[in-house]
Design an enzyme around this catalytic site. Structure first.
Site, PDB file in Angstrom:
ATOM      1  CG  LEU A 170      -2.072  -1.003   1.206  1.00 51.59           C
ATOM      2  CD1 LEU A 170      -2.765  -1.042   2.563  1.00 51.59           C
ATOM      3  CD2 LEU A 170      -3.065  -0.655   0.104  1.00 51.59           C
ATOM      4  CB  SER A 171       4.455   1.959  -0.424  1.00 50.51           C
ATOM      5  OG  SER A 171       4.707   1.536  -1.746  1.00 50.51           O
ATOM      6  CG  MET A 172       3.386   3.575  -5.068  1.00 54.34           C
ATOM      7  SD  MET A 172       3.989   5.277  -5.097  1.00 54.34           S
ATOM      8  CE  MET A 172       3.156   5.923  -6.534  1.00 54.34           C
TER       9      MET A 172
END
Length: 275
Positions: A118-120
């Site tokens: 979910l980093s982006m």
């Protein structure tokens, strides 16, 4: 046949010209054939040609081929290849060309990638799939601020346990010569706050000013508070960059071109979240 009396012997005597069983013309031909066969056998034995031969006593080409097939187990793979390859050669050539073209395309032009974290977020979610082009990197084109890029981990990440072959995806925030700072819930570039409507939330951390060196870029995830990026391990060497995300093909509802985010500076500073 006329019998003539013998002189006290009591034996039967045949007159001249009377054929003797087994010694007529037919018999002479049979003996002649036998003598020729004997000569052939002696010739074969002397020449080492083995069994078989032509009418002139020479070795038979067919016999040699048969012996060769016997030695090779009836022809084996060589015979199968000679007989069957023409049936499949066109299909095999097509498959080979397709595989080579696919490998070349993936190596030099573009490759598919999926989002593992979910980093982006919210730009990309877990499981989203993208096409990342590599052509621009082949021509040594520097990435543009706002580009979403894929890259191999830097040395600091490898020391933290990441494999050198792994691939990360982040957004370029600054290029060589820029100074990046995070404070009061904003990312500052060269002392000016940026407006980032595409991020999940404002950063809840601070970062002292970092000047990006030559041949480096500064990258961050759009999910500012859940991204292992340059604010933790520093600027990214351009040589680690693999390519640039250009197209999203999964899920179907989000199919389309990946939009770059041009740098937009805020009109005024946001209220302080973290000092």
């Amino acid at each position: 046949a006329m019998e003539a009396p013998g002189r006290g012997t009591g034996r039967r005597v045949l007159r001249r010209g009377t054929p003797v069983p087994g010694r007529g013309r037919g018999s002479r031909r049979s003996h002649g054939d036998a003598r020729r066969e004997c000569r052939k056998e002696r010739w074969r034995a002397a020449s080492g040609s083995g069994d078989g031969g032509d009418v002139n006593g020479g070795p038979s080409q067919r016999t040699d081929e048969e012996e060769s097939r016997n030695d090779n187990g009836g022809g084996g793979w060589s015979d199968w290849f000679a007989n069957e390859w023409p049936k499949y050669s066109e299909d095999a050539s097509t498959i080979t060309i397709a595989l080579a073209a696919s490998l070349a395309f993936r190596t030099w032009i573009a490759e598919p990638r999926y989002i593992p974290s979910l980093s982006m977020y919210p730009t990309f979610n877990v499981g989203d799939r993208l096409i990342c082009e590599k052509v621009s990197r082949r021509f040594s084109k520097q990435p543009t601020v706002g580009d979403v890029i894929i890259f191999h981990p830097v040395e600091e990440l490898q020391k933290a346990g990441y494999d050198a072959s792994e691939v990360f995806i982040k957004r370029v925030i600054a290029r060589a010569g820029d100074t990046v700072e995070v404070k009061r819930g904003k990312v500052y570039i060269n002392g000016t706050p940026t407006s980032e409507a595409f991020v999940a939330e404002a950063p809840k951390y601070t970062m002292n000013p970092v000047k990006v060196p030559e041949h480096y870029v500064f990258v961050m995830g759009d999910n500012r508070n859940n991204s292992y990026d340059s604010h933790l391990w520093g600027p990214l060497p351009e040589e680690n960059i693999i390519g640039r995300a250009v197209f999203q093909y999964w899920p179907p509802g989000n199919v389309g071109v990946v939009q770059g985010r041009a740098r937009v500076f805020a009109a005024e500073e946001a209220p302080a979240l973290v000092d």
